[in-house]
Design an enzyme around this catalytic site. Sequence first.
Site, PDB file in Angstrom:
ATOM      1  N   LYS A  24      44.975 -13.811 109.740  1.00 59.62           N
ATOM      2  CA  LYS A  24      45.430 -13.289 110.659  1.00 59.62           C
ATOM      3  C   LYS A  24      45.182 -11.901 110.537  1.00 59.62           C
ATOM      4  CE  LYS A  24      49.254 -15.858 112.361  1.00 59.62           C
ATOM      5  NZ  LYS A  24      50.663 -15.856 112.327  1.00 59.62           N
ATOM      6  N   HIS A  49      37.348 -48.008 108.833  1.00 59.74           N
ATOM      7  CA  HIS A  49      36.205 -48.150 109.012  1.00 59.74           C
ATOM      8  C   HIS A  49      35.239 -46.945 108.655  1.00 59.74           C
ATOM      9  CE1 HIS A  49      36.158 -52.164 110.595  1.00 59.74           C
ATOM     10  NE2 HIS A  49      37.481 -51.673 110.896  1.00 59.74           N
ATOM     11  N   GLU A 104      53.172 -26.698 105.568  1.00 55.98           N
ATOM     12  CA  GLU A 104      53.692 -25.247 105.543  1.00 55.98           C
ATOM     13  C   GLU A 104      55.060 -25.256 104.794  1.00 55.98           C
ATOM     14  OE1 GLU A 104      53.943 -23.429 109.597  1.00 55.98           O
ATOM     15  OE2 GLU A 104      51.814 -23.222 109.770  1.00 55.98           O
TER      16      GLU A 104
HETATM   17  O1  PA5 Z   1      55.967 -23.475 111.673  1.00 50.41           O
HETATM   18  C1  PA5 Z   1      55.743 -22.300 112.254  1.00 50.41           C
HETATM   19  O2  PA5 Z   1      56.583 -21.167 112.060  1.00 50.41           O
HETATM   20  C2  PA5 Z   1      54.555 -21.888 112.998  1.00 50.41           C
HETATM   21  O3  PA5 Z   1      53.474 -22.884 112.790  1.00 50.41           O
HETATM   22  C3  PA5 Z   1      54.681 -21.467 114.077  1.00 50.41           C
HETATM   23  O4  PA5 Z   1      55.146 -22.374 114.883  1.00 50.41           O
HETATM   24  C4  PA5 Z   1      53.128 -21.117 114.931  1.00 50.41           C
HETATM   25  O5  PA5 Z   1      52.706 -20.133 114.141  1.00 50.41           O
HETATM   26  C5  PA5 Z   1      53.366 -20.380 116.352  1.00 50.41           C
HETATM   27  O6  PA5 Z   1      54.254 -19.389 116.062  1.00 50.41           O
HETATM   28  P1  PA5 Z   1      54.937 -18.723 117.587  1.00 50.41           P
HETATM   29  O7  PA5 Z   1      55.782 -19.920 118.067  1.00 50.41           O
HETATM   30  O8  PA5 Z   1      55.767 -17.655 116.901  1.00 50.41           O
HETATM   31  O9  PA5 Z   1      53.980 -18.460 118.314  1.00 50.41           O
END
Ligand code: PA5
Length: 446
Positions: free
Chosen positions: A421, A307, A286
Site C-alpha cells: 500500500k 485434472h 494473514e
Molecule cells: O483481515 C483484515 O483485517 C483485512 O483483510 C481487512 O479485512 C481488509 O484489508 C479490508 O479492510 P477494511 O474493512 O478496513 O476496508
Amino acid sequence: MISLDLKNIYPFIEDKEFDAFLSRAGESLKLLHSGAGKGNDYLGWLNLPEETDKKLLGAINELAKEFRNETELLVVIGIGGSYLGTRAVGDALNHSFSHLLPDSKPQLIFAGQNLSQDYLYELVEVLENKTYGIIVISKSGTTTEPALAFRILKQHLERKIGKAASRKKILAITDSSKGALRKMADEENYRSFIIPDDVGGRFSVLSPVGLVPLGLSGVDIHELMRGAAEMAEKSGPSIQIKENLPALYAAARNALYNKGKLIELLVNYEPGLHYFSEWWKQLFGESEGKENKGIFPASVDFTTDLHSMGQYLQEGKRVLFETVISVRENKHSLLVPEDDNDLDGLNYISSKPVSEVNKMAELGTLLAHLDGGVPNIRLFVNKLDAFHLGQMIYFFEKACAISGYILGVNPFDQPGVEAYKRNMFALLGKPGYEKESEKIKKHIRN
Ligand code: PA5
C-alpha cells in the site's frame, strides 16, 4: 456437529509427537480464553455467537423485507475480511445458478475487491438496467479498493434514481466513530451498522459485516449464529482437550508442519465451497504468515483440480498435507440414468446417486495421496446449511487463533499487508508518501 478424523496423520507422526502438540493446543486455548495472549485487543469474535443481540438479527430481517420487494441486486462493496466471509457463506448456501433464476432476489454481487477498470465498467453497464442497492463495508473506512468502487457506484446510483432515493438504498457497515466511511455515512444519513472495535476483519463474518448482506440475500442468519454458538459451547476451555475440535485440528496441523509439511491444501468436492476456501486462506494466511513462520494455506476444488493439480499432488515435492471437507448429504437427489446403448460405458454406475460417484472419487483420492506421501485431516459436515456453515466458521476461527498461539505469533495483526500500500500510494502521488516516492524513484533508476 461437524467431526474430525485424524487417523491419516499417523503414518507421518508418532502418537507422542501429536500428544505434545495437543498439550500445547490446550495451553493456547487457555491463553486465548484468559485474554492474556498476543493481540488480546481483538478477541471480540470469540463471543459474537452468544453476545449478538437478537434485536440486530431482527433489524436485519426487517431490512431484508424492504429490499426484497424493491431490489434486484445488492452490490456488496468490500475486500479481504469485509468481503470473503459473505461470499463464502452466500456461495455455499445459494443455488449454484441463482443468478439465472428470476425469482431469487435480491442477488448479491460484489465490488471493491479489486482495482480492475474493466470489472467496474462492466458492472456499471449491468447496473444501468437493474434496480439495486449498495452495502458498503470497510472497518477502517479508508481502504482504496472499496472506497474507489463506492465513489463510482454511489455517483451512478445518484444519477439513476436521485440523491434522496439513493440514500435509502445505501447501507454502510463500518467503525462506530473512525474513518472516512463513518463520516460519509453520518453526513449523508445512510443507515449504518457498527463493526465492533475488538473484531478484526478476517474474524468478522459473524458480525454485521457478514450478517447484513447475508440476511438481506435470504440466508437464515439465526441458524448461522446458532451453529456458531454450538461450536463455541463445545470448544470452550472447560471441554476436554481430546474432545475439543478446534484444538485437535490446530494440534494436528502444527504436528505436520513440524515434520516439514509446509503447505496445507483445503480440499472440497462441492463447487459451492470454492469461496469458503478463499475465506479460509485469508484467515490462516494473514493470521499465521509472519516472523518467517506459518503453514502456507492453499486450496483445490476437486474433482475439477484433479485434472490440473493432480499430478503435482501425487508426485511433486512432499511438503503438502490436505484438510478435506467431506459433506455427507447433498441438497438434492440425482441418480445416474440407465442408457439402452451404453455407448459411454457408464451403465456400471447407473441407478447410483451422483453423490456416490463423487464420494468414491474422494475416497480413491485420499488413499492415492496417502500412498504418495500426503497426509490428510478429514472434516465431516452433515450438510451445507446455515447451521453447519456457522459451525465451520467458528471452528476454523478458533483453530486459527489456537494455531497462531502454538506458533508463537500474534494471530490478530497483519503488519505485512501495509508494504504494498505504501508503494502504491507513493506511486500515485498521495500526500504524505514523499519519502517512499524517493526510494521508489531510486529503485526504478537502478
Ligand atoms: O483481515 C483484515 O483485517 C483485512 O483483510 C481487512 O479485512 C481488509 O484489508 C479490508 O479492510 P477494511 O474493512 O478496513 O476496508
